[in-house]
Write a protein that holds these residues in place. Sequence first.
Motif, PDB file in Angstrom:
ATOM      1  N   MET A   1       0.854  -1.198   0.000  1.00  0.00           N
ATOM      2  CA  MET A   1       0.000   0.000   0.000  1.00  0.00           C
ATOM      3  C   MET A   1       0.882   1.238   0.000  1.00  0.00           C
ATOM      4  SD  MET A   1      -3.166   0.435  -0.277  1.00  0.00           S
ATOM      5  CE  MET A   1      -3.772  -1.226   0.104  1.00  0.00           C
ATOM      6  N   SER A   2       0.681   2.073  -0.966  1.00  0.00           N
ATOM      7  CA  SER A   2       1.547   3.237  -1.094  1.00  0.00           C
ATOM      8  C   SER A   2       1.143   4.353  -0.117  1.00  0.00           C
ATOM      9  CB  SER A   2       1.473   3.742  -2.528  1.00  0.00           C
ATOM     10  OG  SER A   2       2.369   4.791  -2.701  1.00  0.00           O
ATOM     11  N   LEU A   3      -0.118   4.770  -0.230  1.00  0.00           N
ATOM     12  CA  LEU A   3      -0.576   5.855   0.639  1.00  0.00           C
ATOM     13  C   LEU A   3      -1.758   5.371   1.457  1.00  0.00           C
ATOM     14  CD1 LEU A   3      -0.592   9.035   1.284  1.00  0.00           C
ATOM     15  CD2 LEU A   3      -2.390   9.129  -0.415  1.00  0.00           C
ATOM     16  N   ARG A   4      -1.711   5.630   2.752  1.00  0.00           N
ATOM     17  CA  ARG A   4      -2.857   5.265   3.604  1.00  0.00           C
ATOM     18  C   ARG A   4      -3.218   6.466   4.454  1.00  0.00           C
ATOM     19  NH1 ARG A   4      -3.025  -0.326   6.329  1.00  0.00           N
ATOM     20  NH2 ARG A   4      -4.393  -0.675   4.544  1.00  0.00           N
ATOM     21  N   VAL A   5      -4.443   6.936   4.257  1.00  0.00           N
ATOM     22  CA  VAL A   5      -4.927   8.088   5.019  1.00  0.00           C
ATOM     23  C   VAL A   5      -5.997   7.586   5.969  1.00  0.00           C
ATOM     24  CG1 VAL A   5      -6.113  10.309   4.884  1.00  0.00           C
ATOM     25  CG2 VAL A   5      -4.431   9.684   3.149  1.00  0.00           C
ATOM     26  N   THR A   6      -5.816   7.880   7.258  1.00  0.00           N
ATOM     27  CA  THR A   6      -6.752   7.378   8.255  1.00  0.00           C
ATOM     28  C   THR A   6      -7.397   8.523   9.020  1.00  0.00           C
ATOM     29  OG1 THR A   6      -5.016   5.734   8.560  1.00  0.00           O
ATOM     30  CG2 THR A   6      -6.957   5.514   9.939  1.00  0.00           C
ATOM     31  N   ASP A   7      -8.709   8.633   8.894  1.00  0.00           N
ATOM     32  CA  ASP A   7      -9.505   9.581   9.676  1.00  0.00           C
ATOM     33  C   ASP A   7      -8.876  10.978   9.715  1.00  0.00           C
ATOM     34  OD1 ASP A   7     -11.735  10.205  11.195  1.00  0.00           O
ATOM     35  OD2 ASP A   7     -10.622   9.969  13.075  1.00  0.00           O
ATOM     36  N   LEU A   8      -8.487  11.474   8.576  1.00  0.00           N
ATOM     37  CA  LEU A   8      -7.782  12.756   8.519  1.00  0.00           C
ATOM     38  C   LEU A   8      -8.741  13.920   8.755  1.00  0.00           C
ATOM     39  CD1 LEU A   8      -5.066  14.125   7.978  1.00  0.00           C
ATOM     40  CD2 LEU A   8      -5.699  14.260   5.571  1.00  0.00           C
ATOM     41  N   ARG A   9      -8.359  14.775   9.686  1.00  0.00           N
ATOM     42  CA  ARG A   9      -9.160  15.972   9.978  1.00  0.00           C
ATOM     43  C   ARG A   9      -8.272  17.206   9.861  1.00  0.00           C
ATOM     44  NH1 ARG A   9     -13.901  14.368  12.686  1.00  0.00           N
ATOM     45  NH2 ARG A   9     -13.777  12.103  12.981  1.00  0.00           N
ATOM     46  N   VAL A  10      -8.653  18.103   8.976  1.00  0.00           N
ATOM     47  CA  VAL A  10      -7.908  19.357   8.825  1.00  0.00           C
ATOM     48  C   VAL A  10      -8.908  20.499   8.868  1.00  0.00           C
ATOM     49  CG1 VAL A  10      -6.495  20.743   7.279  1.00  0.00           C
ATOM     50  CG2 VAL A  10      -6.042  18.305   7.506  1.00  0.00           C
ATOM     51  N   HIS A  11      -8.666  21.459   9.738  1.00  0.00           N
ATOM     52  CA  HIS A  11      -9.571  22.601   9.876  1.00  0.00           C
ATOM     53  C   HIS A  11      -8.880  23.885   9.445  1.00  0.00           C
ATOM     54  CE1 HIS A  11     -12.026  20.409  13.232  1.00  0.00           C
ATOM     55  NE2 HIS A  11     -11.984  19.743  12.106  1.00  0.00           N
ATOM     56  N   TYR A  12      -9.670  24.833   9.022  1.00  0.00           N
ATOM     57  CA  TYR A  12      -9.148  26.170   8.745  1.00  0.00           C
ATOM     58  C   TYR A  12      -9.483  27.067   9.927  1.00  0.00           C
ATOM     59  CZ  TYR A  12      -8.273  25.263   3.800  1.00  0.00           C
ATOM     60  OH  TYR A  12      -7.773  24.789   2.629  1.00  0.00           O
ATOM     61  N   LYS A  13      -8.486  27.766  10.426  1.00  0.00           N
ATOM     62  CA  LYS A  13      -8.742  28.727  11.498  1.00  0.00           C
ATOM     63  C   LYS A  13      -9.325  29.985  10.875  1.00  0.00           C
ATOM     64  CE  LYS A  13      -6.735  26.777  15.158  1.00  0.00           C
ATOM     65  NZ  LYS A  13      -7.730  25.980  15.852  1.00  0.00           N
ATOM     66  N   THR A  14     -10.483  30.399  11.344  1.00  0.00           N
ATOM     67  CA  THR A  14     -11.021  31.690  10.911  1.00  0.00           C
ATOM     68  C   THR A  14     -11.472  32.441  12.147  1.00  0.00           C
ATOM     69  OG1 THR A  14     -13.319  31.031  10.705  1.00  0.00           O
ATOM     70  CG2 THR A  14     -11.929  30.615   8.802  1.00  0.00           C
ATOM     71  N   LEU A  15     -11.821  33.712  11.946  1.00  0.00           N
ATOM     72  CA  LEU A  15     -12.243  34.517  13.087  1.00  0.00           C
ATOM     73  C   LEU A  15     -13.550  33.996  13.676  1.00  0.00           C
ATOM     74  CD1 LEU A  15     -11.356  38.077  11.821  1.00  0.00           C
ATOM     75  CD2 LEU A  15     -10.239  36.782  13.626  1.00  0.00           C
ATOM     76  N   LYS A  16     -14.386  33.373  12.819  1.00  0.00           N
ATOM     77  CA  LYS A  16     -15.685  32.898  13.290  1.00  0.00           C
ATOM     78  C   LYS A  16     -15.591  31.511  13.908  1.00  0.00           C
ATOM     79  CE  LYS A  16     -18.210  35.332   9.685  1.00  0.00           C
ATOM     80  NZ  LYS A  16     -18.719  35.049   8.354  1.00  0.00           N
ATOM     81  N   GLY A  17     -14.424  30.872  13.814  1.00  0.00           N
ATOM     82  CA  GLY A  17     -14.284  29.521  14.347  1.00  0.00           C
ATOM     83  C   GLY A  17     -13.638  28.619  13.319  1.00  0.00           C
ATOM     84  N   ASP A  18     -13.606  27.342  13.641  1.00  0.00           N
ATOM     85  CA  ASP A  18     -12.952  26.404  12.736  1.00  0.00           C
ATOM     86  C   ASP A  18     -13.864  26.004  11.591  1.00  0.00           C
ATOM     87  OD1 ASP A  18     -10.852  26.506  14.365  1.00  0.00           O
ATOM     88  OD2 ASP A  18     -10.786  24.372  14.867  1.00  0.00           O
ATOM     89  N   VAL A  19     -13.313  26.038  10.387  1.00  0.00           N
ATOM     90  CA  VAL A  19     -14.034  25.509   9.240  1.00  0.00           C
ATOM     91  C   VAL A  19     -13.536  24.094   9.012  1.00  0.00           C
ATOM     92  CG1 VAL A  19     -14.426  25.707   6.771  1.00  0.00           C
ATOM     93  CG2 VAL A  19     -14.377  27.756   8.178  1.00  0.00           C
ATOM     94  N   ARG A  20     -14.449  23.134   9.115  1.00  0.00           N
ATOM     95  CA  ARG A  20     -14.034  21.728   9.056  1.00  0.00           C
ATOM     96  C   ARG A  20     -13.971  21.264   7.613  1.00  0.00           C
ATOM     97  NH1 ARG A  20     -17.588  19.367  13.979  1.00  0.00           N
ATOM     98  NH2 ARG A  20     -17.220  21.128  15.371  1.00  0.00           N
ATOM     99  N   ALA A  21     -12.896  21.626   6.936  1.00  0.00           N
ATOM    100  CA  ALA A  21     -12.783  21.346   5.514  1.00  0.00           C
ATOM    101  C   ALA A  21     -12.564  19.860   5.257  1.00  0.00           C
ATOM    102  CB  ALA A  21     -11.644  22.153   4.917  1.00  0.00           C
TER     103      ALA A  21
END
Lengths: 315, 331
Positions: A1-21
Amino acid sequence: MSLRVTDLRVHYKTLKGDVRALDGVSFDVGDGEILGLAGESGCGKTTLGKSLIRMDGRMRHVGGKVELDGEELPIGDDRRMNPFRFHKVSLVPQYSMSAMNPTRKIGRMVGELLRSRGVALDQATLESRLDLVGLPREVLQRYPIELSGGMKQRMVMVISTLLDPSLLIADEITSALDVSTQKSVATALAGFRESGVVKSMVFITHDLSLTYQIADTIMVMYAGKLAEKAPAKTMVEAPRHPYTKLLIDSLPEVGVRHTERRLAGIAGSPPSLLDPPAGCRFRDRCPLAFDRCAQEPPPVEVEPGHVVACWKADA
Amino acid sequence: MRRYFGRKLLVYALTFAVAVTVNWMIPRFMPGDPVASMLARANVSQPQAVEAMRTYYTNLFGLDEPLWRQYLNFWGALFRGDFGTSIWVFPTPVSTVIMGAVPYTLGLMIPSVLLSYFVGNRIGAYAARRKLLDNTVLPVGYVLTATPYMWLAVLLAWGLGVVAGVFPVAGGYSFSIRPSLSADFLLDLLHHWVLPFFSLFLVALGGWAIGMRNMIIYELESDYSNYLSALGAPQRLIRRYAFRNAMLPQITGLALQLGVLVAGALVTEIVFAYPGLGSLILKAIQNQDFFLLQGIFLFIVLGVLIANFVIDIVYVLVDPRTRTGMAGASA
């Protein structure tokens, strides 16, 4: 298996709060596999692509992990990530037209870039790669402005793959090109895989029909989550997720007069990722929605290699 | 390449012709009669003598001929390198008067323009990469660049000249010393040069630093910088590229600045009674000295045109995009 992504969570910090992209995405890409990543804008596909190589200043790695060839990528740590970039993971960016320094001759820029990464420039490899994408060797003596859009695109592809990365991320690389150039760029990308220059590839696009031509597997995302992942043929011929079905129905077909049959679209728009509703995120636009959709559907493997996140996947 | 420079030269020649014409017109259509003022200065009481002198001067300066002849004569004399005779310091040729002032102006201008340019760009580039430096350089830069030249000059003259007494406040050199090539004179010259130099240098510095800071930040956000970062290139390489590319608009700025600074130096020279072209302009206007004024303006026009031409050449050398533009269709 070359790439394995598990439950990846990345958010954007904004003034109104986190954007769960990216809100918990898991998938694998095998050796020699081209994964086409599709979805409408704002679904998190570019965020996913960026997370795999270089997050911008507003992005935060909140959870989950990324493994490449059995090694965990420190995606949240810009400094520790650096040794992997270019050598292991590489990028063909959305902005290939302006990705090269306009005031340096291309050959000189490539030399300086390689030297700065501690690699000696191998002229023979460089030239064979130029041949592979059909660029004349003289381009190295030219400035980027002297190349056409398609040539710049192919030159950037050559630069990005020069160190034989294990994973290549191609982010919306065909969006700015006309249809015939799109085809040649897609073919060149597939050529890199065929000749073993890159092991696997994530091909990000909003253009499902182009993905279908070069990808082995297609993954459709919706509002920061995985909607469906399946082999390319299955995805187009027998999609299970209602979103994918509607997405494919909204593609124009060759030979159909659209004055006679109106092209279908998907009514409504994706939910805000600032404070996304609980349950299935496609619920509000889904024709099949029912009570259970208030709970979040888990991704389920309905057939080998076919993952769907929908309660009605069997229907 | 040939066509490009040919076209540029044509534009410069046209600009020069228009400038010369305007230059010739302005003093002649200015109110006041220079011959009358010379006669008044001569203080002759006999009316016959006054009349004879008027005829003599009018004839000498060629003012008795019709305007179009005067205009043609002006061009003719120009090509012979003859700017005429000064009215203010009467028998001295204008070219001699100007040549006496030029070294002072150039000695003031060239170092202040170039040094502020290099130092300002460096400071701006550093400011773009350090938050602390950015927070100090930027406000100081804004204050400096908003400061009028002459106000800063007055402030410096008062602070360092009158109050602290470190530097002399007026003149190009002390009245007690005769101009010569001795070490004493040169030191004295330098001593008088410091304040006017600093007033020009500081004001220009702020503008360059702010411009460079903004350009560098813009370049560091650009696509090629992002691409290089994504490929893990070290910051050193990215900054080197950004600095070079940010320099290009600054070079254009330098060309524009050269023209403006001549006027800036004028007031500065007057504040410090510095014996350069600026002070000379003032004296020429006060004494209605057509020929001297024309000569100085011509000199300034020539200077600005030459400076711009040099910048054009530099631009071609540093920016490949202008070179491709010259070749017409992309090769």
